[in-house]
Motif scaffolding. Structure first.
Motif, PDB file in Angstrom:
ATOM      1  N   ALA A 252       0.824  -1.218   0.000  1.00 17.89           N
ATOM      2  CA  ALA A 252       0.000   0.000   0.000  1.00 17.89           C
ATOM      3  C   ALA A 252       0.849   1.255   0.000  1.00 17.89           C
ATOM      4  N   GLN A 253       2.127   1.150   0.388  1.00 18.16           N
ATOM      5  CA  GLN A 253       3.103   2.240   0.342  1.00 18.16           C
ATOM      6  C   GLN A 253       2.690   3.455   1.148  1.00 18.16           C
ATOM      7  N   THR A 254       2.022   3.246   2.256  1.00 19.49           N
ATOM      8  CA  THR A 254       1.698   4.336   3.175  1.00 19.49           C
ATOM      9  C   THR A 254       1.945   3.869   4.592  1.00 19.49           C
ATOM     10  N   ALA A 255       2.474   4.743   5.397  1.00 18.19           N
ATOM     11  CA  ALA A 255       2.700   4.427   6.809  1.00 18.19           C
ATOM     12  C   ALA A 255       3.013   5.719   7.554  1.00 18.19           C
ATOM     13  N   GLY A 256       2.032   6.577   7.668  1.00 12.72           N
ATOM     14  CA  GLY A 256       2.259   7.856   8.337  1.00 12.72           C
ATOM     15  C   GLY A 256       1.002   8.698   8.333  1.00 12.72           C
ATOM     16  N   TRP A 257       1.206  10.024   8.419  1.00 10.97           N
ATOM     17  CA  TRP A 257       0.068  10.944   8.501  1.00 10.97           C
ATOM     18  C   TRP A 257      -0.836  10.854   7.276  1.00 10.97           C
ATOM     19  N   ARG A 258      -0.257  10.468   6.124  1.00 14.21           N
ATOM     20  CA  ARG A 258      -1.085  10.365   4.908  1.00 14.21           C
ATOM     21  C   ARG A 258      -2.204   9.357   5.062  1.00 14.21           C
ATOM     22  N   ASP A 259      -1.995   8.376   5.944  1.00 13.52           N
ATOM     23  CA  ASP A 259      -3.016   7.342   6.127  1.00 13.52           C
ATOM     24  C   ASP A 259      -4.296   7.883   6.750  1.00 13.52           C
ATOM     25  N   LEU A 260      -4.237   9.053   7.380  1.00 13.14           N
ATOM     26  CA  LEU A 260      -5.447   9.630   7.965  1.00 13.14           C
ATOM     27  C   LEU A 260      -6.463  10.020   6.901  1.00 13.14           C
ATOM     28  N   ALA A 261      -6.006  10.078   5.654  1.00 12.75           N
ATOM     29  CA  ALA A 261      -6.953  10.348   4.563  1.00 12.75           C
ATOM     30  C   ALA A 261      -7.820   9.125   4.268  1.00 12.75           C
ATOM     31  N   VAL A 262      -7.411   7.952   4.758  1.00 15.32           N
ATOM     32  CA  VAL A 262      -8.182   6.727   4.541  1.00 15.32           C
ATOM     33  C   VAL A 262      -9.311   6.679   5.571  1.00 15.32           C
TER      34      VAL A 262
END
Length: 482
Positions: A252-262
């Motif tokens: 998924a190539q995400t592991a940080g603040w960007r994941d809060l968009a999910v």
């Protein structure tokens, strides 16, 4: 069928058979939870040390609040930073660093000549307390089998309240024997260096979290750790599940603040923040930090209040034993709600009876009985469920960050309680202050019923998939189609 076996079957795993791996798991739990013991001692010792410290350092109600709450402010940042660092460097490495911070902060406080250095030392201790509050339970959660996770993670809560009881006992003994000597509070503080050394030495011999190793693609090391704490067949089966999810998360190539968009991750963070706030707005730490002053205000003399306050520590330990037993038998969510009902009733009665009863030992004894009742519900239900659920609900790749954010919120609310309690009591009185906490408890009860999920009897990987499906129906449909 035992409750552990039932939970193992529900999670789709085979219960572990007894053997050397079970003894290793027990040893690992004992060593790691020395972080909880330090958490408890350093938050509880101020309860009895503060009256002596007030005389020596010339504290006012405002500076009393600053000295007490400075640890809590440090803990807020410690929880956030500890979660992030443990995601990057590992749970075991972070706990080793925290042991050093505990020792350094304790020594600064012990030798502090004035308020400024005392506050600095308390902030350093707070960084360690906050870091331990999220890292230790993340570590325990990730090494525990699903059917024993509730019991093992909650042993950290047992060590926290045991640390607070130890602080109350040491305060009473030291105050009773050397209470007239100058600087007696320094001896109360310095005792905490001993468990800090024990934590550091013990963790040198403990392994890293297998799930953290898997999240870094170190599957061979993860299997070796699992084989230390599981039988061989269970270790391989569990690694397969952990590996599949770790590879899926990495893709998924995400592991940080960007994941809060999910959306589903954002919902879990909101639930976690709500759980963290609910635990603190009961006002539990007004009793754990200022219990001696509350009893003095109610009618005990200073020495009597120090001794009577031990009852708060004893009931906290006993209630936590009950909480550990209950977590293996009842769902998490109803246990949380029942705890909130009990604490609300106790707070309401403290407020009412403090108004109608005349000042004296009689009123003080009634208040003590009610604070003990309050702590029975708080430490037997609310606190164990809080820390356990925070360790369960976040996905592997975000467990440190998610717990860090929720720990930050928990400790900020804790900080506000510690800072404002003496000011509120001085301004509006004990009764009105406890009425305020009771009102907040009603709000917590309603929120818990509305949004808190049930997590009992599932592996961490199953929980992650369930939350993902619930928050992303399209993903769930695609998974079924596959």
């Amino acid at each position: 069928m035992s409750h552990d076996t039932h939970d193992a079957v529900q999670s789709g795993t085979t219960p572990s058979t007894p053997g050397p791996h079970t003894r290793r798991l027990k040893l690992l739990t004992v060593v790691a939870t020395f972080g909880g013991l330090l958490f408890g001692y350093d938050t509880g010792v101020i309860n009895g040390a503060l009256p002596y410290m007030t005389d020596d350092l010339g504290l006012t109600p405002a500076t009393e609040g600053v000295v007490t709450s400075s640890l809590l402010l440090g803990a807020a940042f410690g929880a956030f930073l500890g979660g992030r660092i443990s995601d990057r460097r590992g749970r075991r490495t972070m706990i080793l660093w925290l042991a050093v911070l505990f020792a350094v902060g304790t020594l600064i406080c012990t030798f502090a000549p004035g308020v400024a250095l005392m506050v600095l030392g308390r902030v350093v201790l707070g960084l360690a307390v906050g870091g331990a509050s999220v890292t230790v339970i993340a570590y325990l959660s990730e090494v525990s089998p699903a059917e024993r996770r509730g019991r093992l993670v909650t042993q950290n809560e047992l060590m926290i309240v045991s640390g607070q009881l130890l602080a109350f006992l040491c305060n009473a003994v030291i105050g009773g024997i050397w209470g007239e000597a100058g600087g007696v509070w320094r001896w109360m503080l310095v005792i905490a260096t001993l468990p800090a050394v024990a934590l550091w030495v013990g963790m040198l011999a403990m392994p890293e979290s297998p799930r953290w190793l898997a999240s870094r693609g170190r599957f061979g090391e993860a299997l070796a750790v699992l084989q230390q704490v599981r039988d061989a067949k269970r270790a391989e089966a569990e690694l397969a599940e952990v590996r599949a999810l770790a590879e899926e998360d990495r893709a998924a190539q995400t592991a940080g603040w960007r994941d809060l968009a999910v959306p589903w991750i954002r919902r879990i963070v909101v639930v976690g923040l709500a759980i963290a706030v609910m635990q603190q707005i009961t006002g539990v730490n007004s009793i754990m930090y200022y219990g001696t002053q509350i009893l003095t205000e109610s009618g005990f003399d200073r020495d009597g209040a120090l001794i009577a306050n031990i009852a708060n520590g004893v009931i906290s330990v006993l209630a936590t034993f009950v909480g550990i037993w209950l977590l293996g038998r009842v769902p998490r969510r109803p246990m949380l709600v029942v705890g909130q009902i009990g604490t609300f009733c106790a707070l309401l009665l403290v407020g009412v009876l403090s108004l109608v009863l005349p000042e004296g030992v009689g009123r003080a004894s009634v208040v003590l009985g009610l604070t003990v009742t309050f702590l029975a519900f708080q430490q037997g239900a609310i606190s164990p469920v809080t820390w356990l659920m925070l360790s369960e609900i976040f996905p592997l790749k975000l467990r440190g960050l998610g717990m860090g954010v929720c720990g930050l919120m928990l400790w900020i609310v804790n900080f506000l309680v510690g800072l404002l309690f003496p000011i509120l009591v001085a301004g509006i009185g004990i009764s009105a202050t406890f009425f305020l906490f009771a009102g907040l408890g009603v709000c917590a009860m309603l929120v818990a019923r509305a949004i808190v999920p049930e997590t009992k009897g599932r592996t961490l990987e199953q929980l992650e998939r369930e939350f993902k499906r619930a928050g992303d129906p399209a993903s769930a449909t695609a998974e079924v189609t596959r």
